[in-house]
Design a protein around this motif. Structure first.
Motif, mmCIF file in Angstrom:
data_model
loop_
_atom_site.group_PDB
_atom_site.id
_atom_site.type_symbol
_atom_site.label_atom_id
_atom_site.label_comp_id
_atom_site.label_asym_id
_atom_site.label_seq_id
_atom_site.Cartn_x
_atom_site.Cartn_y
_atom_site.Cartn_z
ATOM 1 N N TYR B 132 -2.762 32.392 -61.208
ATOM 2 C CA TYR B 132 -2.149 31.542 -62.237
ATOM 3 C C TYR B 132 -0.712 32.012 -62.367
ATOM 4 C CZ TYR B 132 -3.668 35.569 -65.056
ATOM 5 O OH TYR B 132 -3.915 36.830 -65.522
ATOM 6 N N PRO B 133 0.172 31.154 -62.912
ATOM 7 C CA PRO B 133 1.600 31.500 -62.932
ATOM 8 C C PRO B 133 1.844 32.859 -63.583
ATOM 9 C CG PRO B 133 1.308 29.206 -63.523
ATOM 10 C CD PRO B 133 -0.065 29.810 -63.446
ATOM 11 N N GLN B 134 2.638 33.665 -62.932
ATOM 12 C CA GLN B 134 3.087 34.971 -63.435
ATOM 13 C C GLN B 134 1.982 36.025 -63.495
ATOM 14 O OE1 GLN B 134 6.478 35.516 -64.012
ATOM 15 N NE2 GLN B 134 6.521 33.510 -63.053
ATOM 16 N N SER B 135 0.801 35.757 -62.892
ATOM 17 C CA SER B 135 -0.234 36.785 -62.876
ATOM 18 C C SER B 135 0.186 37.897 -61.909
ATOM 19 C CB SER B 135 -1.566 36.195 -62.428
ATOM 20 O OG SER B 135 -1.530 35.921 -61.042
ATOM 21 N N GLU B 136 -0.431 39.089 -62.041
ATOM 22 C CA GLU B 136 -0.059 40.207 -61.159
ATOM 23 C C GLU B 136 -0.355 39.867 -59.709
ATOM 24 O OE1 GLU B 136 -1.495 44.104 -62.167
ATOM 25 O OE2 GLU B 136 -1.047 43.752 -64.295
ATOM 26 N N THR B 137 -1.549 39.259 -59.474
ATOM 27 C CA THR B 137 -1.906 38.856 -58.118
ATOM 28 C C THR B 137 -0.852 37.917 -57.544
ATOM 29 O OG1 THR B 137 -4.130 38.779 -59.038
ATOM 30 C CG2 THR B 137 -3.859 38.051 -56.758
ATOM 31 N N MET B 138 -0.443 36.957 -58.393
ATOM 32 C CA MET B 138 0.514 35.941 -57.953
ATOM 33 C C MET B 138 1.859 36.564 -57.621
ATOM 34 S SD MET B 138 -0.188 32.642 -57.695
ATOM 35 C CE MET B 138 0.541 32.645 -56.078
ATOM 36 N N LEU B 139 2.311 37.497 -58.470
ATOM 37 C CA LEU B 139 3.640 38.077 -58.280
ATOM 38 C C LEU B 139 3.707 38.965 -57.037
ATOM 39 C CD1 LEU B 139 4.634 38.864 -61.983
ATOM 40 C CD2 LEU B 139 5.482 37.036 -60.522
ATOM 41 N N ASP B 140 2.511 39.429 -56.542
ATOM 42 C CA ASP B 140 2.484 40.225 -55.317
ATOM 43 C C ASP B 140 2.583 39.355 -54.074
ATOM 44 O OD1 ASP B 140 2.342 42.607 -56.556
ATOM 45 O OD2 ASP B 140 0.149 42.762 -56.524
ATOM 46 N N ARG B 141 2.425 38.052 -54.261
ATOM 47 C CA ARG B 141 2.392 37.156 -53.104
ATOM 48 C C ARG B 141 3.801 36.697 -52.714
ATOM 49 N NH1 ARG B 141 -2.184 32.878 -52.863
ATOM 50 N NH2 ARG B 141 -4.025 34.137 -52.644
ATOM 51 N N PRO B 142 3.937 36.093 -51.520
ATOM 52 C CA PRO B 142 5.259 35.585 -51.112
ATOM 53 C C PRO B 142 5.785 34.554 -52.114
ATOM 54 C CG PRO B 142 3.686 35.481 -49.289
ATOM 55 C CD PRO B 142 2.916 35.875 -50.502
#
Lengths: 95, 215
Positions: B132-142
């Motif tokens: 989901y937007p701004q999640s830790e998982t998301m922020l680690d992605r390209p």
């Protein structure tokens, strides 16, 4: 039907046929995507979506029965949107 | 003399209070003008999608592959069928088949609800995987995938909001039919309800292949 009543009731079969065409085109888009044609996929998807959108506009939304005024309005919106797209891409491509 | 003049002038004013202001053509043109603003609202987001697709082609294809295209296909079929029942409702009303119109509206509501449930499950599945937007998982992605999912949540979310609003309008139309405020000879409210619902369908027709099928 006098000019200021707006009802355009087509036979139910017309709507069912439109729905059938929309479902068939959905299957076509899906099938093309499964073929994995890379660059053709997006172009084909947009073309088929445009055809499907037109079917909804002309048959479900009864635009085919409307007076020319409505077509002029669509033209104005279409040109406005084309200008937005054109200006955006001229900007991005010239960077 | 003055009294009768007063009566004479008062009379037409009083009559004017009861003039029928029903103007289906004007109402329909007004509805279309509103729909054009909706087209340009979503249109701007589609332009953003096009620009970023060009910039992050690989990441967008990867993001698209992660979406469940069969659920997308299911929801497309559901929404197209809801447009069919909506068209039935308007046509039935124009023919004076009030009960059939109410039934068709109920079917449209049901399909709308199915669409929302499927959509909510898709979002829930992504959330449970930390997407989901701004999640830790998301922020680690390209960055490209962050942009893809940002657009995915923004555009399908705005679209789902339109489905919810459309369902509320359908409920109001059904209530007006039951109270005989919408009748076979004056059903522009129902027609405009249909126009709104069909437009929301058209937007999904473009959203579906662009998000689900470019992988």
């Amino acid at each position: 039907m006098d000019s200021n009543t707006s009802g355009h009731a087509d036979p139910y079969g017309v709507y069912v046929a439109t729905w059938g065409a929309l479902m068939a085109l959905t299957a076509l888009t899906f099938g093309i995507a499964l073929l994995d044609l890379k660059h053709v996929t997006v172009l084909a998807a947009l073309l088929i979506a445009a055809v499907k959108g037109s079917l909804v506009l002309f048959y479900f939304m009864h635009v085919r029965h409307e007076r020319p005024l409505f077509l002029y309005m669509f033209l104005a919106v279409g040109i406005t949107y084309a200008v937005f797209i054109g200006l955006t891409f001229v900007d991005y491509w010239s960077r | 003399m003055t009294e009768s003049q007063a009566t004479m002038t008062a009379e037409p004013v009083h009559a004017a209070d009861h003039v029928d202001h029903y103007d289906p053509l004007g109402a329909k043109i007004g509805m279309w003008l509103f729909l054009f603003t909706e087209v340009l609202l979503f249109g701007a987001m589609f332009i953003a999608f096009a620009v970023y697709l060009r910039q992050y082609r690989i990441e967008f294809m990867g993001g698209s592959r992660e979406l469940d295209r069969y659920l997308g296909l299911l929801n497309t079929a559901v929404l197209l069928t809801s447009s069919l029942t909506m068209a039935f409702a308007v046509a039935a009303m124009a023919r004076g088949q009030t009960r059939r119109a109410i039934g068709a509206l109920a079917a449209t509501l049901l399909f709308g609800a199915v669409f929302l449930v499927v959509k909510a499950r898709e979002w829930g599945y992504k959330f449970s995987h930390g997407i989901y937007p701004q999640s830790e998982t998301m922020l680690d992605r390209p960055v490209g995938e962050q942009v893809f999912y940002g657009l995915y949540f923004a555009m399908t979310g705005l679209h789902a909001l339109h489905v919810i609003i459309g369902m509320a309008i359908i409920v109001s139309a059904a209530a007006l039919i039951l109270r005989r405020r919408i009748r076979p000879d004056r059903h522009i409210y129902l027609e405009n309800t249909g126009l709104y619902w069909h437009l929301v369908d058209i937007i999904w027709i473009f959203l579906f292949p662009l998000f689900y099928l470019i992988g």
